[in-house]
Design an enzyme around this catalytic site. Structure first.
Site, PDB file in Angstrom:
ATOM      1  N   TRP A 149       9.227  13.387  -5.596  1.00  0.00           N
ATOM      2  CA  TRP A 149       7.849  12.986  -5.869  1.00  0.00           C
ATOM      3  C   TRP A 149       7.233  13.843  -6.973  1.00  0.00           C
ATOM      4  CZ3 TRP A 149       9.867  13.605  -0.927  1.00  0.00           C
ATOM      5  CH2 TRP A 149      10.009  12.420  -0.192  1.00  0.00           C
ATOM      6  N   HIS A 178       2.448   9.443  -1.900  1.00  0.00           N
ATOM      7  CA  HIS A 178       2.846   8.336  -1.025  1.00  0.00           C
ATOM      8  C   HIS A 178       1.805   8.187   0.090  1.00  0.00           C
ATOM      9  CE1 HIS A 178       5.701  11.483   1.127  1.00  0.00           C
ATOM     10  NE2 HIS A 178       4.509  11.957   0.881  1.00  0.00           N
ATOM     11  N   ARG A 204       2.012   8.983  -9.122  1.00  0.00           N
ATOM     12  CA  ARG A 204       3.207   9.736  -9.507  1.00  0.00           C
ATOM     13  C   ARG A 204       3.096  10.133 -10.968  1.00  0.00           C
ATOM     14  NH1 ARG A 204       7.559   7.740  -5.911  1.00  0.00           N
ATOM     15  NH2 ARG A 204       6.460   7.739  -3.908  1.00  0.00           N
ATOM     16  N   GLN A 218       1.199   1.333  -1.862  1.00  0.00           N
ATOM     17  CA  GLN A 218       2.214   1.277  -0.816  1.00  0.00           C
ATOM     18  C   GLN A 218       1.605   0.756   0.484  1.00  0.00           C
ATOM     19  OE1 GLN A 218       3.751   5.300  -0.423  1.00  0.00           O
ATOM     20  NE2 GLN A 218       5.408   4.862  -1.856  1.00  0.00           N
ATOM     21  N   VAL A 261      12.284  11.489   8.143  1.00  0.00           N
ATOM     22  CA  VAL A 261      12.909  10.591   9.127  1.00  0.00           C
ATOM     23  C   VAL A 261      14.363  10.993   9.354  1.00  0.00           C
ATOM     24  CG1 VAL A 261      11.466   8.528   8.932  1.00  0.00           C
ATOM     25  CG2 VAL A 261      13.250   8.950   7.222  1.00  0.00           C
ATOM     26  N   ALA A 314       9.047   4.828  11.241  1.00  0.00           N
ATOM     27  CA  ALA A 314       8.099   4.729  10.133  1.00  0.00           C
ATOM     28  C   ALA A 314       8.754   3.946   9.005  1.00  0.00           C
ATOM     29  CB  ALA A 314       7.708   6.117   9.643  1.00  0.00           C
TER      30      ALA A 314
HETATM   31  N1  DAH Z   1       7.096   7.799   1.462  1.00  0.00           N
HETATM   32  C1  DAH Z   1       8.337   7.315   0.892  1.00  0.00           C
HETATM   33  C2  DAH Z   1       8.186   7.227  -0.608  1.00  0.00           C
HETATM   34  O1  DAH Z   1       7.130   7.064  -1.092  1.00  0.00           O
HETATM   35  C3  DAH Z   1       8.703   5.975   1.452  1.00  0.00           C
HETATM   36  C4  DAH Z   1       9.071   6.068   2.898  1.00  0.00           C
HETATM   37  C5  DAH Z   1      10.385   6.291   3.278  1.00  0.00           C
HETATM   38  C6  DAH Z   1       8.120   5.952   3.879  1.00  0.00           C
HETATM   39  C7  DAH Z   1      10.754   6.387   4.580  1.00  0.00           C
HETATM   40  C8  DAH Z   1       8.454   6.039   5.218  1.00  0.00           C
HETATM   41  C9  DAH Z   1       9.796   6.272   5.553  1.00  0.00           C
HETATM   42  O2  DAH Z   1       7.570   5.935   6.192  1.00  0.00           O
HETATM   43  O3  DAH Z   1      10.139   6.342   6.860  1.00  0.00           O
HETATM   44  O4  DAH Z   1       9.170   7.325  -1.291  1.00  0.00           O
END
Ligand code: DAH
Length: 350
Positions: A149, A178, A204, A218, A261, A314
Site C-alpha cells: 500500500w 483501503h 494510493r 472499495q 487474514v 472479511a
Molecule cells: N484491503 C485489501 C486491499 O486493499 C483488500 C482485502 C483483502 C480486504 C483481503 C479484505 C481481505 O477484507 O480479507 O488490498
C-alpha cells in the site's frame, strides 16, 4: 369642500395617494370628522340640517373613494398583466437536471445486494491513523507487507482524529489506503455477531493509467460470530456473483497473502457473456492477531474482551473495476475526469 375633495379623489394617481385623501377627509382627525364633532355645539334645528348635509357629503366621498380605488386597482392589474405578459409560443428553457455518478450507482447496487443478505452498511473516515490502517491489521512498520500500500502520509497538524468511540486517536495520520481499517473500528465499538459492508473512497500514492487511479473506491465486508467458516465466505461471494452476473456465473478462490487474514484468498467471477475470469478482490478468515488488537484496544477504553471464541471472514473489492465492466468503460480515469458528456450517459439509470 366637497367639490375640491371629489376632484382630488378623481385625480389621485395611486392607492397611496388615495389612502392619504381618505385620511384627510374621513380619518379620525379628518376634515369631515371634525365638522361632525362640531355638530353638538349647534342649536337643534341647525344641527339636524347640517347633519343631513354632512351625511350626504360623507356618502358622496365614500362612494368616490371606492370608485377611484376600484379604478386604480383595475389599472394596476392591467398594467401588471401587460408587463408580465408571457409569450407561450417561445421555445422553453431546458432546466439542467443532475444524475447519480456511475460509482454511486455501482456502490448502491453492491450495498443493496448485501443488505438483502442481512448486512448493515457503515462508513469510516478517509483520514485514518497508522494504527487502524496498518498496525491493528497486522501490518507493522518495517514489515515488507506495507509495500502493498503506497501511502499518502499527512502532517495533520491541528487535526483531531476520532476513534471508534469518539476518543482522540494519537499517532501518524494518512489517507486510508483501503477500507479495511473500518473492520477494526467497527469491532472495537460492537460485539459479535454482526455482518457489515463498508463502502468508501481509498487513496494510493501511485502512478495512474487506464486501470489505476490514486483515488478509487472499495467495498469491504466483515462477518463475525461463533462458527463462521470459509464456507460462509464462499457462500457470500457466490451470492454476490449470482446477483451481479446471473445464475450461470461461477466463482473461484485462489490462495494469496494478506496480513490481516489467514488463510487469505483472492476471488474471481466467471460469467457466460464475459467469457473470462474477472479478479474481484481479496478475502479470507480474520487473522487472530486482528481480534487480539481489537480486544487490546477495547481494554484501553475500559471495555471487556469480545472477540475470544469467535471467528470471522472479511473481503474487499474494487468498485471501479466492477463499474467499468458493468457499464463498458474502458479507462478508469473517465470516472473522475470531470467530463459532463461522460457523466450524462448515466442519468436516469437508477
Ligand atoms: N484491503 C485489501 C486491499 O486493499 C483488500 C482485502 C483483502 C480486504 C483481503 C479484505 C481481505 O477484507 O480479507 O488490498
Amino acid at each position: 369642500m366637497l367639490e375640491e375633495a371629489l376632484a382630488a379623489i378623481q385625480n389621485a394617481r395611486d392607492l397611496e395617494e388615495l389612502k392619504a385623501l381618505k385620511a384627510r377627509y374621513l380619518g379620525k382627525k379628518g376634515l369631515l370628522t371634525q365638522e361632525m364633532k362640531g355638530l353638538s355645539a349647534l342649536p337643534l334645528e341647525e344641527r339636524r340640517k347640517r347633519g343631513q348635509e354632512l351625511n350626504a357629503i360623507k356618502a358622496a366621498l365614500e362612494a368616490a373613494l371606492e370608485a377611484r380605488e376600484k379604478a386604480l386597482e383595475e389599472a394596476a392589474l392591467k398594467e401588471a398583466l401587460e408587463r408580465e405578459r408571457v409569450d407561450v409560443s417561445l421555445p422553453g428553457v431546458r432546466l439542467f437536471s443532475g444524475g447519480l455518478h456511475p460509482i454511486t450507482l455501482m456502490e448502491r447496487e453492491l450495498v443493496e445486494i448485501f443488505r438483502a443478505l442481512g448486512y448493515q452498511a457503515v462508513e469510516g473516515p478517509e483520514v485514518e491513523s497508522e494504527f487502524f490502517n496498518f498496525d491493528a491489521l497486522n501490518i507493522p512498520e518495517h514489515h515488507p507487507a506495507r509495500d502493498m500500500w503506497d501511502t499518502f502520509w499527512l502532517t495533520g497538524e491541528g487535526f483531531r482524529l476520532e476513534g471508534p468511540l469518539g476518543e482522540e486517536v494519537e499517532g501518524r495520520l494518512l489517507l486510508r489506503t483501503h477500507t479495511s481499517p473500518m473492520q477494526v473500528r467497527y469491532m472495537v465499538a460492537h460485539t459479535p455477531p454482526f455482518r457489515i459492508v463498508v463502502p468508501g473512497r481509498v487513496f494510493r500514492f501511485e502512478q495512474t493509467d487506464a486501470t489505476h487511479e490514486a483515488v478509487f473506491h472499495q467495498l469491504e465486508g466483515l462477518v463475525v460470530g461463533e462458527g463462521i467458516t470459509m464456507a460462509h465466505l464462499k457462500g457470500a461471494i457466490y451470492e454476490l456473483a449470482q446477483a451481479l452476473f446471473g445464475p450461470d456465473s461461477k466463482v473461484r478462490f485462489q490462495p494469496i497473502y494478506f496480513p490481516f487474514v489467514e488463510p487469505g484468498a483472492q476471488f474471481a467471477v466467471w460469467w457466460p457473456e464475459g467469457g473470462k475470469w474477472l479478479e474481484l478482490g481479496g478475502a479470507g478468515m480474520v487473522h487472530p492477531k486482528v481480534f487480539q488488537a481489537v480486544d487490546a484496544y477495547r481494554k484501553k477504553l475500559g471495555l471487556p474482551p469480545a472477540y475470544r471464541g469467535v471467528t470471522g471472514f472479511a473481503f474487499g473489492l474494487g468498485v471501479e473495476r466492477l463499474a467499468m465492466l458493468r457499464y463498458g468503460i474502458p479507462d478508469i480515469r473517465y470516472f473522475f475526469g470531470g467530463r459532463l458528456k461522460f457523466l450524462e450517459q448515466f442519468k436516469g439509470v437508477l
